[in-house]
Design a protein around this motif. Structure first.
Motif: not given
Length: 400
Positions: A263-273
């Motif tokens: 859950s400690c992820r983020r989505v940026y430009n359709q990719k997960e970081y």
């Protein structure tokens, strides 16, 4: 999404009564809450692999430890022999479906296609290093990864089924059900499970389609279940509760820890970081940048600066700005007020370079001797930038 690993365990538990004598092709006869249903080797191995990936433990040692602790769960003959050996044995080159049944953590954890393939391969290698064994794990994990990213089923059919199992590309569930038989190979299990997912209308429907193929029911459902959960984002609470009642404490603990980590992820430009900069970074994707504290002379000799020089292209003699896949912010020239202009410069750079993703380390909080409470406020404006990842300690201070 919570209970990610349970999506495989529930499939295993639901399919267990239908694996051998109870084998059926009658979709409507399937009861997923039979009193005798329980977890099998599929779940043991799934949680062992997740534990290894999550806690950076040796994959083979973790599989062996957890398998030996819970030995009477229906392990295949060759895997059981591998477990029973007095010392850890090398892989026995299997292409059985065991590699696919245990790899779901890789699909949920990965933040890129490359990482997904690498993690899935790690889960297979201890026993299933045959090319078909590895392929089964990779195809399963990629399906989960793409579904988690909300890729359409047509995309998954093309980029997984067609790529890895081309002869199955245009088959429908109705094409395979009549003649499908019990089979424990990746070649016959993984594409069938993918087709069950592709034609499913819900998580429960997917499990019942997999079980009613009349094959290796628990494993088919354990493979297809995580695909369906990643896509539909929902599992009935009654099935979650049933699984939790039957799993041992160590699995429930890993289940919660895994959810928290993913859950400690983020989505940026359709990719997960990652949502927060990890404490240790050893590799980067091509568009990612390692932001570190430097000195104006560019003598990258210790701490994060040394990592930047050894791994990410930092240049000796360059103390400020982008260099390779790293970005230097000087922190050794005086007080906090002397660092601020360079942080402001970095924030503007990040704002102007939306094609890059920046991992900011705890700059100034190592060799330079500053505290997080002193440095974090300098990055307040970075919180508004989706392509800048800060340490958890900085975010906690800025969010207080």
């Amino acid at each position: 999404m919570n209970n990610l690993l349970l999506s495989a365990a529930i499939g295993d538990i639901s399919g267990m009564p239908y694996e051998f004598q109870g084998r059926t092709k009658n979709y409507d006869s399937i009861n997923m809450l039979l009193p005798q249903n329980t977890y099998t080797d599929d779940t043991v191995c799934t949680f062992a692999c997740a534990e290894s990936l999550l806690l950076h433990k040796d994959m083979a040692q973790t599989l062996r430890k957890r398998g030996r602790e819970d030995f009477h769960r229906g392990f295949g003959e060759r895997f059981a022999q591998w477990l029973c050996a007095s010392t850890l044995q090398p892989s026995y080159h299997s292409f059985g479906n065991g590699s696919a049944m245990r790899c779901s953590a890789a699909g949920f954890m990965a933040t890129s296609e490359t990482e997904c393939i690498e993690l899935a391969t790690q889960t297979a290698l201890p026993t299933h290093d045959h090319p078909e064994g590895i392929k089964g794990a990779v195809a399963t994990a990629l399906t989960i990864f793409y579904a988690k990213q909300s890729k359409p089923k047509s995309f998954i059919r093309q980029h997984v089924l067609q790529k890895y199992y081309p002869s199955w590309t245009f088959l429908a569930y109705s094409d395979i059900k009549t003649t499908y038989q019990f089979n424990e190979t990746c070649q016959e299990t993984v594409p069938a499970a993918i087709i069950c997912f592709l034609e499913s209308r819900s998580y429960v429907d997917c499990l019942k389609l997999a079980i009613s193929l009349g094959g290796d029911a628990d494993t088919l459902a354990a493979i297809a279940g995580p695909m369906a959960y990643a896509h539909f984002k929902y599992m009935p609470q009654v099935l979650i509760d049933n699984a939790k009642k039957k799993l041992p404490e160590w699995m429930l603990k890993i289940n919660d820890e895994f959810d928290k980590a993913v859950s400690c992820r983020r989505v940026y430009n359709q990719k997960e970081y990652l949502k927060f900069t990890p404490e240790h970074i050893t590799s980067l994707q091509p568009n990612e940048v390692f932001v570190f504290g430097s000195n104006l002379e560019g003598m990258h000799g210790g701490g994060a600066a040394r990592v930047a020089r050894n791994r990410f292209g930092a240049i000796m003699g360059q103390g400020v700005g982008l260099q390779g896949q790293s970005y230097a912010i000087p922190t050794m020239q005086g007080g906090v007020e002397t660092i601020k202009p360079y942080v402001d410069e970095f924030i503007e750079f990040a704002r102007e370079h939306q094609n890059m993703f920046f991992y900011v380390t705890r700059i100034g909080c190592g060799i330079a001797g500053f505290r997080d409470e002193q440095i974090a406020p300098l990055f307040a404006r970075a919180l508004a930038l989706d392509n800048v990842c800060l340490p958890r300690s900085f975010v906690n201070i800025l969010s207080f």
